[in-house]
Design a protein around this motif. Structure first.
Motif, PDB file in Angstrom:
ATOM      1  N   ILE A   1     -20.467 -43.861  26.728  1.00  0.00           N
ATOM      2  CA  ILE A   1     -19.803 -45.083  27.166  1.00  0.00           C
ATOM      3  C   ILE A   1     -20.369 -46.255  26.384  1.00  0.00           C
ATOM      4  O   ILE A   1     -21.556 -46.289  26.046  1.00  0.00           O
ATOM      5  CB  ILE A   1     -19.898 -45.308  28.687  1.00  0.00           C
ATOM      6  N   ALA A   2     -19.498 -47.201  26.080  1.00  0.00           N
ATOM      7  CA  ALA A   2     -19.873 -48.325  25.231  1.00  0.00           C
ATOM      8  C   ALA A   2     -20.844 -49.273  25.926  1.00  0.00           C
ATOM      9  O   ALA A   2     -21.622 -49.960  25.262  1.00  0.00           O
ATOM     10  CB  ALA A   2     -18.620 -49.081  24.785  1.00  0.00           C
ATOM     11  N   ASP A   3     -20.807 -49.303  27.250  1.00  0.00           N
ATOM     12  CA  ASP A   3     -21.653 -50.235  28.006  1.00  0.00           C
ATOM     13  C   ASP A   3     -21.953 -49.603  29.362  1.00  0.00           C
ATOM     14  O   ASP A   3     -21.029 -49.227  30.091  1.00  0.00           O
ATOM     15  CB  ASP A   3     -20.904 -51.563  28.170  1.00  0.00           C
ATOM     16  N   MET A   4     -23.223 -49.494  29.711  1.00  0.00           N
ATOM     17  CA  MET A   4     -23.607 -48.893  30.990  1.00  0.00           C
ATOM     18  C   MET A   4     -23.055 -49.675  32.183  1.00  0.00           C
ATOM     19  O   MET A   4     -23.019 -49.151  33.294  1.00  0.00           O
ATOM     20  CB  MET A   4     -25.127 -48.757  31.112  1.00  0.00           C
TER      21      MET A   4
ATOM     22  N   PHE B   1     -20.519 -47.609  33.872  1.00  0.00           N
ATOM     23  CA  PHE B   1     -20.938 -46.306  34.399  1.00  0.00           C
ATOM     24  C   PHE B   1     -20.288 -45.986  35.749  1.00  0.00           C
ATOM     25  O   PHE B   1     -19.727 -44.905  35.932  1.00  0.00           O
ATOM     26  CB  PHE B   1     -22.467 -46.268  34.494  1.00  0.00           C
ATOM     27  N   ALA B   2     -20.337 -46.920  36.680  1.00  0.00           N
ATOM     28  CA  ALA B   2     -19.787 -46.671  38.019  1.00  0.00           C
ATOM     29  C   ALA B   2     -18.273 -46.455  37.960  1.00  0.00           C
ATOM     30  O   ALA B   2     -17.744 -45.554  38.624  1.00  0.00           O
ATOM     31  CB  ALA B   2     -20.130 -47.819  38.960  1.00  0.00           C
ATOM     32  N   GLY B   3     -17.578 -47.252  37.179  1.00  0.00           N
ATOM     33  CA  GLY B   3     -16.126 -47.105  37.053  1.00  0.00           C
ATOM     34  C   GLY B   3     -15.744 -45.777  36.439  1.00  0.00           C
ATOM     35  O   GLY B   3     -14.821 -45.097  36.901  1.00  0.00           O
ATOM     36  N   MET B   4     -16.448 -45.392  35.377  1.00  0.00           N
ATOM     37  CA  MET B   4     -16.191 -44.102  34.738  1.00  0.00           C
ATOM     38  C   MET B   4     -16.472 -42.979  35.720  1.00  0.00           C
ATOM     39  O   MET B   4     -15.694 -42.039  35.857  1.00  0.00           O
ATOM     40  CB  MET B   4     -17.059 -43.963  33.477  1.00  0.00           C
TER      41      MET B   4
END
Length: 116
Positions: free
Chosen positions: A68-71, A74-77
């Motif tokens: 992922i480009a930005d942690m 993380f929650a959304g992914m």
């Protein structure tokens, strides 16, 4: 030793199959105007389609690598991934933050799976 490659291009093949194992190239969203939820859903649809074409499905995933480009995403992914993954068949997984080749891409997913 037989290796089957599908969707062979100059730079990569989308699928390689060897000795009962399916290797998918990293999957990204084509519609990069979407947010992390939309891009993750699209990428997982690509994974489903390619696994089906290769003779498998998400219950046979052996390993999943997520970039992922930005942690901050993380929650959304994870929310989308958790809806998608087959209950009782959750594969080993790694998720890392990475600068992706296309800055508009928010997520890239690489899967290794067994043939059905």
């Amino acid at each position: 030793m037989q290796i089957t490659r599908l969707h062979v291009g100059k730079r990569l093949s989308e699928i390689a199959i060897h000795n009962g194992t399916i290797y998918l190239a990293g999957q990204i969203a084509e519609d990069t105007s979407q947010d992390i939820d939309g891009q993750t859903r699209e990428v997982l649809r690509h994974v489903d389609r390619l696994l089906q074409e290769a003779g498998s499905d998400k219950t046979c995933i052996l390993m999943c690598q997520i970039y992922i480009a930005d942690m901050a995403h993380f929650a959304g992914m994870n929310a989308v991934y958790d809806e998608w993954v087959a209950s009782g068949h959750t594969p080993p997984r790694a998720t890392v933050e990475a600068k992706l080749a296309n800055p508009a891409c928010l997520v890239e997913i690489v899967v290794t799976a067994a043939l059905r």
